[in-house]
Design a protein around this motif. Sequence first.
Motif, PDB file in Angstrom:
ATOM      1  N   VAL A  23       8.666   6.634  -6.431  1.00  0.00           N
ATOM      2  CA  VAL A  23       8.059   6.066  -7.618  1.00  0.00           C
ATOM      3  C   VAL A  23       6.792   6.805  -7.996  1.00  0.00           C
ATOM      4  O   VAL A  23       6.363   6.727  -9.127  1.00  0.00           O
ATOM      5  N   GLY A  24       6.148   7.477  -7.088  1.00  0.00           N
ATOM      6  CA  GLY A  24       4.924   8.205  -7.373  1.00  0.00           C
ATOM      7  C   GLY A  24       3.708   7.376  -7.045  1.00  0.00           C
ATOM      8  O   GLY A  24       3.782   6.179  -6.813  1.00  0.00           O
ATOM      9  N   GLY A  25       2.571   8.021  -6.991  1.00  0.00           N
ATOM     10  CA  GLY A  25       1.330   7.332  -6.693  1.00  0.00           C
ATOM     11  C   GLY A  25       0.989   7.384  -5.220  1.00  0.00           C
ATOM     12  O   GLY A  25       1.755   7.856  -4.384  1.00  0.00           O
ATOM     13  N   ARG A  26      -0.189   6.863  -4.926  1.00  0.00           N
ATOM     14  CA  ARG A  26      -0.662   6.863  -3.544  1.00  0.00           C
ATOM     15  C   ARG A  26      -0.016   5.718  -2.783  1.00  0.00           C
ATOM     16  O   ARG A  26       0.071   4.602  -3.283  1.00  0.00           O
ATOM     17  N   PRO A  27       0.420   5.965  -1.547  1.00  0.00           N
ATOM     18  CA  PRO A  27       1.032   4.888  -0.776  1.00  0.00           C
ATOM     19  C   PRO A  27       0.009   3.819  -0.400  1.00  0.00           C
ATOM     20  O   PRO A  27      -1.169   4.107  -0.193  1.00  0.00           O
ATOM     21  N   SER A  28       0.462   2.595  -0.319  1.00  0.00           N
ATOM     22  CA  SER A  28      -0.426   1.474  -0.035  1.00  0.00           C
ATOM     23  C   SER A  28      -0.842   1.469   1.433  1.00  0.00           C
ATOM     24  O   SER A  28      -0.064   1.815   2.321  1.00  0.00           O
ATOM     25  N   VAL A  29      -2.079   1.047   1.682  1.00  0.00           N
ATOM     26  CA  VAL A  29      -2.597   0.957   3.042  1.00  0.00           C
ATOM     27  C   VAL A  29      -2.026  -0.283   3.728  1.00  0.00           C
ATOM     28  O   VAL A  29      -1.783  -0.294   4.925  1.00  0.00           O
ATOM     29  N   VAL A  30      -1.809  -1.325   2.943  1.00  0.00           N
ATOM     30  CA  VAL A  30      -1.368  -2.602   3.495  1.00  0.00           C
ATOM     31  C   VAL A  30       0.156  -2.631   3.506  1.00  0.00           C
ATOM     32  O   VAL A  30       0.797  -2.679   2.466  1.00  0.00           O
ATOM     33  N   ASP A  31       0.738  -2.614   4.706  1.00  0.00           N
ATOM     34  CA  ASP A  31       2.181  -2.748   4.813  1.00  0.00           C
ATOM     35  C   ASP A  31       2.515  -4.228   5.031  1.00  0.00           C
ATOM     36  O   ASP A  31       1.642  -5.093   5.038  1.00  0.00           O
ATOM     37  N   ASP A  32       3.783  -4.529   5.200  1.00  0.00           N
ATOM     38  CA  ASP A  32       4.216  -5.925   5.323  1.00  0.00           C
ATOM     39  C   ASP A  32       3.670  -6.594   6.579  1.00  0.00           C
ATOM     40  O   ASP A  32       3.338  -7.785   6.557  1.00  0.00           O
ATOM     41  N   ASP A  33       3.567  -5.844   7.688  1.00  0.00           N
ATOM     42  CA  ASP A  33       3.053  -6.423   8.929  1.00  0.00           C
ATOM     43  C   ASP A  33       1.582  -6.815   8.787  1.00  0.00           C
ATOM     44  O   ASP A  33       1.185  -7.922   9.185  1.00  0.00           O
ATOM     45  N   LYS A  34       0.779  -5.921   8.236  1.00  0.00           N
ATOM     46  CA  LYS A  34      -0.638  -6.222   8.042  1.00  0.00           C
ATOM     47  C   LYS A  34      -0.827  -7.395   7.084  1.00  0.00           C
ATOM     48  O   LYS A  34      -1.690  -8.243   7.291  1.00  0.00           O
ATOM     49  N   LEU A  35       0.001  -7.460   6.059  1.00  0.00           N
ATOM     50  CA  LEU A  35      -0.120  -8.535   5.086  1.00  0.00           C
ATOM     51  C   LEU A  35       0.263  -9.878   5.713  1.00  0.00           C
ATOM     52  O   LEU A  35      -0.373 -10.902   5.438  1.00  0.00           O
ATOM     53  N   ALA A  36       1.265  -9.888   6.589  1.00  0.00           N
ATOM     54  CA  ALA A  36       1.656 -11.129   7.262  1.00  0.00           C
ATOM     55  C   ALA A  36       0.539 -11.622   8.183  1.00  0.00           C
ATOM     56  O   ALA A  36       0.230 -12.820   8.229  1.00  0.00           O
ATOM     57  N   VAL A  37      -0.089 -10.696   8.913  1.00  0.00           N
ATOM     58  CA  VAL A  37      -1.208 -11.061   9.789  1.00  0.00           C
ATOM     59  C   VAL A  37      -2.376 -11.583   8.955  1.00  0.00           C
ATOM     60  O   VAL A  37      -3.002 -12.596   9.311  1.00  0.00           O
ATOM     61  N   ALA A  38      -2.645 -10.913   7.844  1.00  0.00           N
ATOM     62  CA  ALA A  38      -3.761 -11.327   6.987  1.00  0.00           C
ATOM     63  C   ALA A  38      -3.508 -12.712   6.390  1.00  0.00           C
ATOM     64  O   ALA A  38      -4.414 -13.550   6.339  1.00  0.00           O
ATOM     65  N   ARG A  39      -2.285 -12.971   5.958  1.00  0.00           N
ATOM     66  CA  ARG A  39      -1.958 -14.294   5.409  1.00  0.00           C
ATOM     67  C   ARG A  39      -2.122 -15.387   6.460  1.00  0.00           C
ATOM     68  O   ARG A  39      -2.648 -16.461   6.166  1.00  0.00           O
ATOM     69  N   ALA A  40      -1.655 -15.110   7.689  1.00  0.00           N
ATOM     70  CA  ALA A  40      -1.744 -16.113   8.751  1.00  0.00           C
ATOM     71  C   ALA A  40      -3.213 -16.402   9.094  1.00  0.00           C
ATOM     72  O   ALA A  40      -3.602 -17.573   9.239  1.00  0.00           O
ATOM     73  N   ARG A  41      -4.024 -15.351   9.204  1.00  0.00           N
ATOM     74  CA  ARG A  41      -5.437 -15.565   9.533  1.00  0.00           C
ATOM     75  C   ARG A  41      -6.189 -16.227   8.390  1.00  0.00           C
ATOM     76  O   ARG A  41      -7.082 -17.034   8.619  1.00  0.00           O
ATOM     77  N   HIS A  42      -5.804 -15.912   7.154  1.00  0.00           N
ATOM     78  CA  HIS A  42      -6.446 -16.533   6.000  1.00  0.00           C
ATOM     79  C   HIS A  42      -6.081 -18.017   5.918  1.00  0.00           C
ATOM     80  O   HIS A  42      -6.916 -18.842   5.540  1.00  0.00           O
TER      81      HIS A  42
END
Length: 100
Positions: free
Chosen positions: A53-72
């Motif tokens: 698709v182009g563009g810079r790849p995201s730093v936050v992958d699905d694993d990091k986002l799941a951990v962040a949601r749980a801690r939040h």
Amino acid sequence: MLFQQSDNRRHPRPPRERRKQRSITPTRTPPLPLTSENAVIKLGKTTASKGNVGGRPSVVDDDKLAVARARHAKGDSVTAIAKALGIGRATLYRHLGESA
């Protein structure tokens, strides 16, 4: 003759020559301006078919986002979560807002 102008200038400027303007022939179409839409048109057939698709790849992958949601959800501060995961606060806020 007291106020006679002298004709010997130090650096006389030569007359400017006008350039001929090139006309576009009717058989030749002018190139498209470089915009994101035209880039998608030009490159879309090759890169989109490969799945890029182009563009810079995201730093936050699905694993990091799941951990962040749980801690939040537990009540941890966004600053503490961002430091623990090694990402910026604004990035974490952006991704948490997308998931909400």
